[in-house]
Motif scaffolding. Structure first.
Motif, PDB file in Angstrom:
ATOM      1  N   LYS A  47       0.865  -1.187   0.000  1.00 14.06           N
ATOM      2  CA  LYS A  47       0.000   0.000   0.000  1.00 14.06           C
ATOM      3  C   LYS A  47       0.893   1.227   0.000  1.00 14.06           C
ATOM      4  O   LYS A  47       1.840   1.304   0.780  1.00 14.06           O
ATOM      5  N   SER A  48       0.564   2.154  -0.867  1.00 10.35           N
ATOM      6  CA  SER A  48       1.318   3.409  -0.914  1.00 10.35           C
ATOM      7  C   SER A  48       0.336   4.570  -0.916  1.00 10.35           C
ATOM      8  O   SER A  48      -0.836   4.405  -1.240  1.00 10.35           O
ATOM      9  N   ALA A  49       0.842   5.736  -0.557  1.00  6.63           N
ATOM     10  CA  ALA A  49      -0.001   6.932  -0.489  1.00  6.63           C
ATOM     11  C   ALA A  49      -0.398   7.416  -1.879  1.00  6.63           C
ATOM     12  O   ALA A  49      -1.454   8.015  -2.054  1.00  6.63           O
ATOM     13  N   VAL A  50       0.453   7.141  -2.864  1.00  4.90           N
ATOM     14  CA  VAL A  50       0.187   7.533  -4.250  1.00  4.90           C
ATOM     15  C   VAL A  50       0.481   6.343  -5.155  1.00  4.90           C
ATOM     16  O   VAL A  50       1.175   5.402  -4.765  1.00  4.90           O
ATOM     17  N   GLU A  51      -0.037   6.402  -6.359  1.00  8.49           N
ATOM     18  CA  GLU A  51       0.220   5.355  -7.350  1.00  8.49           C
ATOM     19  C   GLU A  51       1.717   5.325  -7.655  1.00  8.49           C
ATOM     20  O   GLU A  51       2.337   6.360  -7.888  1.00  8.49           O
ATOM     21  N   LEU A  52       2.314   4.140  -7.629  1.00  7.67           N
ATOM     22  CA  LEU A  52       3.739   3.999  -7.914  1.00  7.67           C
ATOM     23  C   LEU A  52       3.964   3.837  -9.414  1.00  7.67           C
ATOM     24  O   LEU A  52       3.168   3.190 -10.099  1.00  7.67           O
ATOM     25  N   SER A  53       5.060   4.375  -9.897  1.00  5.24           N
ATOM     26  CA  SER A  53       5.426   4.190 -11.306  1.00  5.24           C
ATOM     27  C   SER A  53       5.944   2.762 -11.483  1.00  5.24           C
ATOM     28  O   SER A  53       6.268   2.073 -10.509  1.00  5.24           O
ATOM     29  N   GLU A  54       6.065   2.340 -12.727  1.00  8.30           N
ATOM     30  CA  GLU A  54       6.592   0.995 -13.001  1.00  8.30           C
ATOM     31  C   GLU A  54       8.017   0.859 -12.473  1.00  8.30           C
ATOM     32  O   GLU A  54       8.396  -0.190 -11.947  1.00  8.30           O
ATOM     33  N   ALA A  55       8.813   1.907 -12.600  1.00  6.28           N
ATOM     34  CA  ALA A  55      10.199   1.879 -12.104  1.00  6.28           C
ATOM     35  C   ALA A  55      10.218   1.734 -10.580  1.00  6.28           C
ATOM     36  O   ALA A  55      11.036   0.989 -10.031  1.00  6.28           O
ATOM     37  N   GLN A  56       9.331   2.459  -9.899  1.00  5.32           N
ATOM     38  CA  GLN A  56       9.251   2.350  -8.438  1.00  5.32           C
ATOM     39  C   GLN A  56       8.805   0.954  -8.019  1.00  5.32           C
ATOM     40  O   GLN A  56       9.344   0.378  -7.070  1.00  5.32           O
ATOM     41  N   LYS A  57       7.829   0.404  -8.740  1.00  7.82           N
ATOM     42  CA  LYS A  57       7.353  -0.951  -8.431  1.00  7.82           C
ATOM     43  C   LYS A  57       8.489  -1.962  -8.600  1.00  7.82           C
ATOM     44  O   LYS A  57       8.674  -2.838  -7.765  1.00  7.82           O
ATOM     45  N   LYS A  58       9.241  -1.822  -9.692  1.00 15.29           N
ATOM     46  CA  LYS A  58      10.362  -2.743  -9.924  1.00 15.29           C
ATOM     47  C   LYS A  58      11.393  -2.615  -8.819  1.00 15.29           C
ATOM     48  O   LYS A  58      11.925  -3.621  -8.339  1.00 15.29           O
ATOM     49  N   ALA A  59      11.682  -1.377  -8.382  1.00 13.05           N
ATOM     50  CA  ALA A  59      12.654  -1.162  -7.302  1.00 13.05           C
ATOM     51  C   ALA A  59      12.181  -1.815  -6.005  1.00 13.05           C
ATOM     52  O   ALA A  59      12.981  -2.440  -5.298  1.00 13.05           O
ATOM     53  N   VAL A  60      10.897  -1.692  -5.695  1.00 13.63           N
ATOM     54  CA  VAL A  60      10.344  -2.316  -4.481  1.00 13.63           C
ATOM     55  C   VAL A  60      10.478  -3.831  -4.580  1.00 13.63           C
ATOM     56  O   VAL A  60      10.938  -4.496  -3.648  1.00 13.63           O
ATOM     57  N   GLU A  61      10.087  -4.389  -5.720  1.00 12.16           N
ATOM     58  CA  GLU A  61      10.154  -5.846  -5.900  1.00 12.16           C
ATOM     59  C   GLU A  61      11.598  -6.345  -5.851  1.00 12.16           C
ATOM     60  O   GLU A  61      11.873  -7.380  -5.239  1.00 12.16           O
ATOM     61  N   ASP A  62      12.516  -5.619  -6.475  1.00 14.19           N
ATOM     62  CA  ASP A  62      13.935  -6.003  -6.425  1.00 14.19           C
ATOM     63  C   ASP A  62      14.453  -5.998  -4.988  1.00 14.19           C
ATOM     64  O   ASP A  62      15.183  -6.901  -4.578  1.00 14.19           O
ATOM     65  N   LYS A  63      14.074  -4.977  -4.223  1.00 16.26           N
ATOM     66  CA  LYS A  63      14.493  -4.884  -2.818  1.00 16.26           C
ATOM     67  C   LYS A  63      13.926  -6.061  -2.020  1.00 16.26           C
ATOM     68  O   LYS A  63      14.631  -6.656  -1.189  1.00 16.26           O
ATOM     69  N   LEU A  64      12.666  -6.407  -2.274  1.00 14.89           N
ATOM     70  CA  LEU A  64      12.053  -7.538  -1.563  1.00 14.89           C
ATOM     71  C   LEU A  64      12.773  -8.852  -1.906  1.00 14.89           C
ATOM     72  O   LEU A  64      12.968  -9.693  -1.027  1.00 14.89           O
ATOM     73  N   LEU A  65      13.167  -9.009  -3.150  1.00 16.17           N
ATOM     74  CA  LEU A  65      13.881 -10.229  -3.547  1.00 16.17           C
ATOM     75  C   LEU A  65      15.241 -10.336  -2.867  1.00 16.17           C
ATOM     76  O   LEU A  65      15.677 -11.435  -2.530  1.00 16.17           O
ATOM     77  N   THR A  66      15.906  -9.201  -2.653  1.00 23.92           N
ATOM     78  CA  THR A  66      17.231  -9.243  -2.022  1.00 23.92           C
ATOM     79  C   THR A  66      17.154  -9.338  -0.499  1.00 23.92           C
ATOM     80  O   THR A  66      18.132  -9.727   0.127  1.00 23.92           O
ATOM     81  N   THR A  67      16.012  -8.999   0.083  1.00 23.86           N
ATOM     82  CA  THR A  67      15.890  -9.010   1.548  1.00 23.86           C
ATOM     83  C   THR A  67      15.030 -10.153   2.079  1.00 23.86           C
ATOM     84  O   THR A  67      14.798 -10.231   3.287  1.00 23.86           O
ATOM     85  N   THR A  68      14.550 -11.018   1.201  1.00 19.59           N
ATOM     86  CA  THR A  68      13.753 -12.177   1.634  1.00 19.59           C
ATOM     87  C   THR A  68      14.351 -13.437   1.024  1.00 19.59           C
ATOM     88  O   THR A  68      15.271 -13.367   0.210  1.00 19.59           O
ATOM     89  N   GLN A  69      13.794 -14.561   1.377  1.00 21.17           N
ATOM     90  CA  GLN A  69      14.272 -15.832   0.832  1.00 21.17           C
ATOM     91  C   GLN A  69      13.569 -16.197  -0.479  1.00 21.17           C
ATOM     92  O   GLN A  69      13.844 -17.233  -1.065  1.00 21.17           O
ATOM     93  N   TYR A  70      12.677 -15.328  -0.953  1.00 19.25           N
ATOM     94  CA  TYR A  70      11.891 -15.642  -2.142  1.00 19.25           C
ATOM     95  C   TYR A  70      12.693 -15.472  -3.428  1.00 19.25           C
ATOM     96  O   TYR A  70      13.527 -14.584  -3.551  1.00 19.25           O
ATOM     97  N   LYS A  71      12.369 -16.330  -4.413  1.00 21.76           N
ATOM     98  CA  LYS A  71      12.980 -16.250  -5.735  1.00 21.76           C
ATOM     99  C   LYS A  71      12.126 -15.394  -6.667  1.00 21.76           C
ATOM    100  O   LYS A  71      12.598 -14.906  -7.681  1.00 21.76           O
ATOM    101  N   LYS A  72      10.849 -15.269  -6.306  1.00 22.18           N
ATOM    102  CA  LYS A  72       9.910 -14.496  -7.119  1.00 22.18           C
ATOM    103  C   LYS A  72       8.916 -13.822  -6.176  1.00 22.18           C
ATOM    104  O   LYS A  72       8.558 -14.389  -5.146  1.00 22.18           O
ATOM    105  N   ILE A  73       8.494 -12.634  -6.543  1.00 23.32           N
ATOM    106  CA  ILE A  73       7.512 -11.898  -5.742  1.00 23.32           C
ATOM    107  C   ILE A  73       6.292 -11.606  -6.614  1.00 23.32           C
ATOM    108  O   ILE A  73       6.432 -11.105  -7.738  1.00 23.32           O
TER     109      ILE A  73
END
Length: 183
Positions: free
Chosen positions: A112-138
């Motif tokens: 959940k975000s306060a404003v709509e995220l751009s595709e680049a922001q979404k990719k950055a969030v997903e990349d960060k989640l992949l590097t900080t969790t044990q998941y291979k895919k988000i």
């Protein structure tokens, strides 16, 4: 009881799919069946209606899903009908999806975000989640919550990270209320 039913049948489907190395294809089919059921909510009620003979219910399953999913999946759905468990089909299939995600290390994140995220922001969030969790895919599910003011709240399973301005302000207000003012 419902959890036991979904676990029993979901585990059975998972074990067969794993044995036959068909987890990915069965996952796609299960998600397709779930989509059909969500679009046709009355279908579950009709198939669950006790006055309709089992053979007629099985024919309904075959006509609805034959040539859309594998014979294995149609067979699984007809077994659920034969056992009188079709009212629990969504729970059973959702349990299977969870098992596959767990086995394949696929995480589902609600963001959940306060404003709509751009595709680049979404990719950055997903990349960060992949590097900080044990998941291979988000699998990310985004939504906008303007009450957050700024920042975001990320929930994966039972874990939550809240970096919203709203929460920071609430925390600051609580801390300030504890401070005693003296003259």
């Amino acid at each position: 009881m419902a959890k036991l039913i979904s676990k029993t049948y979901g585990d059975a489907l998972f074990e067969v799919a794993a044995e036959e190395d068909k987890l990915e294809s069965h996952l796609e089919e299960v998600e397709a069946v779930l989509d059909v059921l969500k679009e046709n909510e009355e279908y579950i009620k009709i198939i669950g209606y006790p006055r309709i003979p089992v053979e007629e219910k099985k024919a309904m399953i075959e006509s609805a899903f034959k040539d859309k999913v594998s014979d294995d999946m149609v067979g699984f759905l007809t077994v659920i009908v034969e056992k009188g468990r079709f009212s629990k089909i969504e729970e059973i299939l959702n349990y299977f999806v969870e098992r596959v995600h767990e086995a394949e290390k696929i995480g589902t994140a609600e963001i959940k975000s306060a404003v709509e995220l751009s595709e680049a922001q979404k990719k950055a969030v997903e990349d960060k989640l992949l590097t900080t969790t044990q998941y291979k895919k988000i699998i990310a599910k985004y939504s906008v919550d303007e009450s957050l003011i700024g920042g975001m709240v990320i929930r994966i399973g039972d874990r939550s990270v809240d970096s919203s301005v709203k929460t920071k302000l609430e925390t600051m207000a609580r801390e300030l209320s504890k401070v005693r003012l003296s003259n």
